[in-house]
Enzyme design. Structure first.
Site, PDB file in Angstrom:
ATOM      1  N   ASP A 121      20.653   1.695  24.736  1.00  0.00           N
ATOM      2  CA  ASP A 121      21.056   1.362  26.096  1.00  0.00           C
ATOM      3  C   ASP A 121      22.277   2.169  26.513  1.00  0.00           C
ATOM      4  O   ASP A 121      23.005   2.721  25.667  1.00  0.00           O
ATOM      5  CB  ASP A 121      21.377  -0.132  26.199  1.00  0.00           C
ATOM      6  CG  ASP A 121      20.129  -0.997  26.096  1.00  0.00           C
ATOM      7  OD1 ASP A 121      19.025  -0.455  26.256  1.00  0.00           O
ATOM      8  OD2 ASP A 121      20.270  -2.217  25.837  1.00  0.00           O
ATOM      9  N   LYS A 124      19.461   0.840  31.064  1.00  0.00           N
ATOM     10  CA  LYS A 124      19.749  -0.592  30.992  1.00  0.00           C
ATOM     11  C   LYS A 124      21.209  -0.901  31.305  1.00  0.00           C
ATOM     12  O   LYS A 124      21.868  -1.639  30.587  1.00  0.00           O
ATOM     13  CB  LYS A 124      19.372  -1.158  29.608  1.00  0.00           C
ATOM     14  CG  LYS A 124      17.867  -1.238  29.373  1.00  0.00           C
ATOM     15  CD  LYS A 124      17.220  -2.222  30.315  1.00  0.00           C
ATOM     16  CE  LYS A 124      15.724  -2.319  30.086  1.00  0.00           C
ATOM     17  NZ  LYS A 124      15.070  -3.166  31.078  1.00  0.00           N
ATOM     18  N   MET A 137      28.545  -9.342  33.091  1.00  0.00           N
ATOM     19  CA  MET A 137      27.885  -8.684  34.235  1.00  0.00           C
ATOM     20  C   MET A 137      28.348  -9.261  35.567  1.00  0.00           C
ATOM     21  O   MET A 137      27.554  -9.440  36.497  1.00  0.00           O
ATOM     22  CB  MET A 137      26.352  -8.775  34.092  1.00  0.00           C
ATOM     23  CG  MET A 137      25.811  -7.981  32.916  1.00  0.00           C
ATOM     24  SD  MET A 137      24.050  -8.225  32.631  1.00  0.00           S
ATOM     25  CE  MET A 137      24.091  -9.614  31.487  1.00  0.00           C
TER      26      MET A 137
END
Length: 516
Positions: free
Chosen positions: A38, A60, A169
């Site tokens: 990723d 990703k 996130m």
């Protein structure tokens, strides 16, 4: 005939820096034939795989182009069925927002064997590295970990009642997070910390309160970040104040220094004596380097104490005692005490030492040297000796073999009567750590440092079959004598410390990194 399938490993890369990678993960990377990784995986981890490993970046990362999940699934199955050992490397831990379910289902559907290897999640590592405990008997009896990738689907009313929140996130949705928590009754004075690039040399931390965090982070890029909200953030000032910038201590809550650490991105192999302090490695790490230590020298008692014991018994006959290493200091005083004597036996003997470290070791025995030559090298000891050596009797406890022959010759040429005695011996270790071996085999080393000629010689002896690319690695030496040995063994030396100390070597490496 079809090839036998190999296992697919779904591996957690940890929070970033290679030093937080598990040993199992490191070993799997070292054997990988295909690496599918990723975007948040640290570039240094990519150096852990063999040179012929196929590396596939599948993205990703939120807001960036990435390979569709179906294509990632197909890649895993395809390479496994080709008989390749596949490592699917994911940031943090594979099972914490790692989207493993779809990949496992695809592997199971294709009858591909797989194994999940845990990693340290940034949800746990980032607060720890920032000095924030997630639990406390009074302030936080529970915490919740959540992703704010889709804040509109979260139950903010329930989340606002929890004592501590850890949000992944959430950098791009900070305003919405603050709005929802305040809307559902959270105090405006609730402490909040934002930890960006946790576990890497680029780590940055902002701390404030819900009411003013948006003001302090306006127009700043926060991703990738871990957000911690709760009273435990305030404990950072008490539990680990050394982790707090001067700006935070004065409650200005400004951005920590964004200066790129000078050795960031460099992997440095430090050769040293077994059991030696990691102080040098700590300096390099503080400058941004990834450090792998490789003991290349073992210090042991001499084959016989007879000569040293006899010299100690007759200390009153000597004018000077010369000590050129911390090992010489420690073994000399060990035998002095063993003989039933103490520092009073040296009352009439002057002491000369080479190097600050040797002087510091002497001071631990409540003695200060009478003479320390400039430049921290033995050669300058003769040139700058404070008095005539003619007719002076000098005791020189030293390594049993391979020591400073030039120093003895030059002191003798000045008229000194040098009595050399073996105080210790240096030996080659029987093997090297697996981490160093794998790094050398996989050619992930940028720099190798040497602090003595013996470390050069023993390194060469230990790595005959695995160190096959010396021309691609920076050879760094602490001083002229070590550089001569590097020239003999490797045919060159790329960096030599201007000041012949470990601090000096660190500074010279920083200069080299800036120019390279």
């Amino acid at each position: 005939m079809t090839k036998q399938q190999n296992k697919v490993y779904l591996v957690g890369a940890g929070p970033g820096d290679v030093t937080y990678l598990t040993i199992k993960a490191y070993n799997l990377l070292a054997q990988a034939q295909v690496l599918i990784y990723d975007a948040l995986v640290d570039d240094q981890l990519l150096k852990c795989v063999p040179p012929n490993c196929l590396k596939l970046d599948v993205g990703k990362r939120g807001g960036k182009p990435s390979t569709p999940q179906t294509e990632i699934n197909e890649l895993l199955v395809k390479h496994s069925q080709q008989g390749k050992q596949v490592v699917r490397l994911k940031s943090g831990d594979p099972f914490i927002f790692g989207r493993c379910t779809a990949e496992i289902e695809a592997l199971k559907a294709a009858n591909c064997e797989f194994e999940v290897v845990p990693g340290i999640s940034s949800a746990l590592a980032a607060p720890l590295l920032a000095g924030i405990p997630l639990t406390d008997t009074v302030l936080s009896r529970c915490f919740a970990v959540l992703t704010a990738h889709e804040p509109e689907v979260l139950d903010w009313e329930a989340l606002a009642r929890l004592e501590t929140l850890v949000i992944l996130m959430g950098g791009k949705h900070l305003a919405e997070i603050v709005h929802q928590l305040l809307r559902h009754g959270r105090s405006r004075l609730t402490p909040i910390a934002i930890i960006r690039w946790a576990g890497t040399p680029q780590q940055q931390i902002w701390t404030a309160q819900l009411e003013n965090i948006l003001q302090h982070t306006a127009d700043l890029s926060l991703s990738p970040a871990v957000i911690v909200i709760g009273e435990v953030v305030g404990l950072r000032h008490y539990l680990q104040p050394e982790k707090i910038s001067s700006e935070e201590k004065t409650f200005n809550n400004q951005l920590m220094s964004t200066n790129h650490l000078p050795l960031t991105g460099k992997t440095i192999l430090v050769t040293r004596a077994s059991g030696q302090s990691s102080e040098f490695s700590d300096r390099l790490t503080a400058s941004g380097a990834t450090v792998i230590e490789m003991p290349t020298l073992e210090i042991a008692p001499p084959s016989s104490w007879q000569a040293l014991d006899q010299a100690i018994a007759n200390l009153a006959d000597f004018h000077w005692l010369i000590l050129t290493s911390t090992n010489g200091v420690e073994y000399f005083f060990e035998r002095l005490i063993a003989q039933g004597k103490d520092i009073r036996s040296l009352a009439q003997v002057k002491i000369a030492v080479v190097g600050e470290k040797t002087a510091q070791s002497l001071q631990k025995h409540a003695l200060k040297p009478d003479f320390i030559p400039p430049n921290f090298v033995a050669d300058s000891l003769v040139t700058h000796f404070p008095e005539s050596l003619q007719g002076k009797k000098v005791l020189f406890p030293r390594v049993e073999t391979g020591g400073r022959e030039t120093l003895v010759k030059e002191l003798t040429a000045k008229g000194a009567n040098i009595i050399e005695v073996a105080a210790y011996q240096s030996c080659c270790p029987s093997g090297i750590p697996e981490s160093a071996k794998l790094a050398l085999q996989n050619r992930t080393i940028d720099v190798i440092t040497f602090a003595s000629s013996k470390t050069v010689q023993f390194f060469s002896q230990l790595t005959t079959d695995i160190f096959t690319n010396p021309s691609q690695v920076c050879i760094a030496s602490i001083g002229p004598q070590t550089s001569k040995t590097c020239q003999t063994v490797f045919g060159r030396v790329d960096v030599e410390a201007e000041e012949y100390t470990l601090d000096g070597l660190t500074q010279s490496l920083i200069k080299w990194a800036k120019n390279s």
